[in-house]
Design a protein around this motif. Structure first.
Motif, PDB file in Angstrom:
ATOM      1  N   ILE A 111      40.433  32.440  44.914  1.00  0.00           N
ATOM      2  CA  ILE A 111      39.808  31.304  44.241  1.00  0.00           C
ATOM      3  C   ILE A 111      39.569  31.644  42.775  1.00  0.00           C
ATOM      4  CG2 ILE A 111      38.709  30.460  46.357  1.00  0.00           C
ATOM      5  CD1 ILE A 111      36.062  31.507  45.362  1.00  0.00           C
ATOM      6  N   ASN A 112      39.324  30.614  41.993  1.00  0.00           N
ATOM      7  CA  ASN A 112      39.035  30.785  40.572  1.00  0.00           C
ATOM      8  C   ASN A 112      37.606  31.296  40.403  1.00  0.00           C
ATOM      9  OD1 ASN A 112      38.075  29.824  37.780  1.00  0.00           O
ATOM     10  ND2 ASN A 112      40.285  29.564  37.705  1.00  0.00           N
ATOM     11  N   GLU A 113      37.388  32.099  39.374  1.00  0.00           N
ATOM     12  CA  GLU A 113      36.065  32.686  39.156  1.00  0.00           C
ATOM     13  C   GLU A 113      34.974  31.644  38.957  1.00  0.00           C
ATOM     14  OE1 GLU A 113      36.002  35.262  35.775  1.00  0.00           O
ATOM     15  OE2 GLU A 113      36.314  33.647  34.360  1.00  0.00           O
ATOM     16  N   GLN A 114      35.304  30.477  38.421  1.00  0.00           N
ATOM     17  CA  GLN A 114      34.255  29.468  38.228  1.00  0.00           C
ATOM     18  C   GLN A 114      33.778  28.908  39.567  1.00  0.00           C
ATOM     19  OE1 GLN A 114      36.087  26.457  35.792  1.00  0.00           O
ATOM     20  NE2 GLN A 114      36.866  25.333  37.557  1.00  0.00           N
ATOM     21  N   ASP A 115      34.611  29.000  40.605  1.00  0.00           N
ATOM     22  CA  ASP A 115      34.232  28.500  41.922  1.00  0.00           C
ATOM     23  C   ASP A 115      33.319  29.466  42.671  1.00  0.00           C
ATOM     24  OD1 ASP A 115      35.830  26.256  41.492  1.00  0.00           O
ATOM     25  OD2 ASP A 115      37.590  27.229  42.363  1.00  0.00           O
ATOM     26  N   ILE A 116      33.240  30.707  42.239  1.00  0.00           N
ATOM     27  CA  ILE A 116      32.451  31.724  42.937  1.00  0.00           C
ATOM     28  C   ILE A 116      30.969  31.636  42.572  1.00  0.00           C
ATOM     29  CG2 ILE A 116      32.686  33.597  41.254  1.00  0.00           C
ATOM     30  CD1 ILE A 116      33.160  34.143  44.945  1.00  0.00           C
ATOM     31  N   GLU A 117      30.667  31.070  41.417  1.00  0.00           N
ATOM     32  CA  GLU A 117      29.315  31.126  40.868  1.00  0.00           C
ATOM     33  C   GLU A 117      28.229  30.632  41.818  1.00  0.00           C
ATOM     34  OE1 GLU A 117      29.318  29.309  37.002  1.00  0.00           O
ATOM     35  OE2 GLU A 117      30.908  30.641  36.302  1.00  0.00           O
ATOM     36  N   ILE A 157      47.581  41.483  37.029  1.00  0.00           N
ATOM     37  CA  ILE A 157      46.325  40.772  36.809  1.00  0.00           C
ATOM     38  C   ILE A 157      45.234  41.460  37.610  1.00  0.00           C
ATOM     39  CG2 ILE A 157      45.093  38.584  37.161  1.00  0.00           C
ATOM     40  CD1 ILE A 157      47.687  37.128  36.642  1.00  0.00           C
ATOM     41  N   GLU A 158      44.062  41.584  37.012  1.00  0.00           N
ATOM     42  CA  GLU A 158      42.934  42.179  37.709  1.00  0.00           C
ATOM     43  C   GLU A 158      42.116  41.086  38.389  1.00  0.00           C
ATOM     44  OE1 GLU A 158      39.021  44.649  36.530  1.00  0.00           O
ATOM     45  OE2 GLU A 158      40.953  45.600  36.074  1.00  0.00           O
ATOM     46  N   PHE A 159      41.852  41.298  39.664  1.00  0.00           N
ATOM     47  CA  PHE A 159      41.029  40.394  40.452  1.00  0.00           C
ATOM     48  C   PHE A 159      39.739  41.107  40.833  1.00  0.00           C
ATOM     49  CE2 PHE A 159      45.249  38.729  41.074  1.00  0.00           C
ATOM     50  CZ  PHE A 159      45.068  37.355  41.152  1.00  0.00           C
ATOM     51  N   ASP A 160      38.667  40.347  40.944  1.00  0.00           N
ATOM     52  CA  ASP A 160      37.444  40.852  41.553  1.00  0.00           C
ATOM     53  C   ASP A 160      37.531  40.516  43.035  1.00  0.00           C
ATOM     54  OD1 ASP A 160      36.107  41.866  39.271  1.00  0.00           O
ATOM     55  OD2 ASP A 160      35.588  39.827  38.682  1.00  0.00           O
ATOM     56  N   ILE A 161      37.155  41.459  43.887  1.00  0.00           N
ATOM     57  CA  ILE A 161      37.185  41.235  45.323  1.00  0.00           C
ATOM     58  C   ILE A 161      35.751  41.034  45.796  1.00  0.00           C
ATOM     59  CG2 ILE A 161      37.941  42.108  47.567  1.00  0.00           C
ATOM     60  CD1 ILE A 161      40.210  41.732  45.476  1.00  0.00           C
ATOM     61  N   TYR A 162      35.516  39.913  46.456  1.00  0.00           N
ATOM     62  CA  TYR A 162      34.219  39.575  47.019  1.00  0.00           C
ATOM     63  C   TYR A 162      34.341  39.534  48.532  1.00  0.00           C
ATOM     64  CZ  TYR A 162      32.357  38.032  42.501  1.00  0.00           C
ATOM     65  OH  TYR A 162      31.905  37.983  41.209  1.00  0.00           O
ATOM     66  N   ILE A 163      33.233  39.689  49.224  1.00  0.00           N
ATOM     67  CA  ILE A 163      33.215  39.412  50.648  1.00  0.00           C
ATOM     68  C   ILE A 163      32.674  37.988  50.770  1.00  0.00           C
ATOM     69  CG2 ILE A 163      30.934  40.426  51.091  1.00  0.00           C
ATOM     70  CD1 ILE A 163      33.910  40.600  53.475  1.00  0.00           C
ATOM     71  N   GLY A 164      33.494  37.126  51.344  1.00  0.00           N
ATOM     72  CA  GLY A 164      33.132  35.718  51.446  1.00  0.00           C
ATOM     73  C   GLY A 164      33.119  35.259  52.888  1.00  0.00           C
ATOM     74  N   LYS A 165      32.413  34.169  53.121  1.00  0.00           N
ATOM     75  CA  LYS A 165      32.349  33.583  54.449  1.00  0.00           C
ATOM     76  C   LYS A 165      33.035  32.219  54.392  1.00  0.00           C
ATOM     77  CE  LYS A 165      28.764  34.204  57.063  1.00  0.00           C
ATOM     78  NZ  LYS A 165      29.053  34.830  58.333  1.00  0.00           N
TER      79      LYS A 165
END
Length: 121
Positions: A42-48, A67-75
């Motif tokens: 997803i786009n970083e603006q959608d994570i906020e 490209i560098e991505f940030d990895i989050y744990i999402g539900k």
């Protein structure tokens, strides 16, 4: 099993729910991307507003170069099941993307002549 739809330029779309840390479910149309080998991007603006936890950074080779991505744990809720998955978050994503990891134990059936898409066990 969930039913999908065909979007612009024959995009393969499925509705999933992103689940925020506070339990709020946000329905989104996610595009299945056979070129993406992980679970979800997803786009970083959608994570906020989701309150998901950042795990690490990962550099990946894409069609646009490294490209560098940030990895989050999402539900997410997918086909009635809530799952905790790694989510790739980047700046240049225009769609929520479902990747090939979903195919480990699910079938994707695309029947363009009848405009039918199904995804599930």
């Amino acid at each position: 099993m969930i039913l999908g739809s065909i979007g612009n330029e024959d995009a393969i779309l499925f509705e999933i729910d992103l689940i925020a840390a506070n339990g709020l479910k946000l329905p989104v149309d996610a595009m299945f991307d056979t070129g993406f080998s992980y679970w979800l991007a997803i786009n970083e603006q959608d994570i906020e507003g989701l309150g998901w936890e950042r795990l690490r950074a990962q550099t990946m080779q894409t069609e646009r170069g490294e490209i560098e991505f940030d990895i989050y744990i999402g539900k997410v809720e997918f086909d009635g099941e809530e799952l905790d998955i790694p989510v790739h978050v980047g700046t240049e994503l225009t769609e929520v993307l479902l990747g090939r990891k979903w195919l480990i134990d699910r079938k994707l059936i695309i029947d363009l002549p009848s405009n039918t898409l199904t995804f599930g066990n």
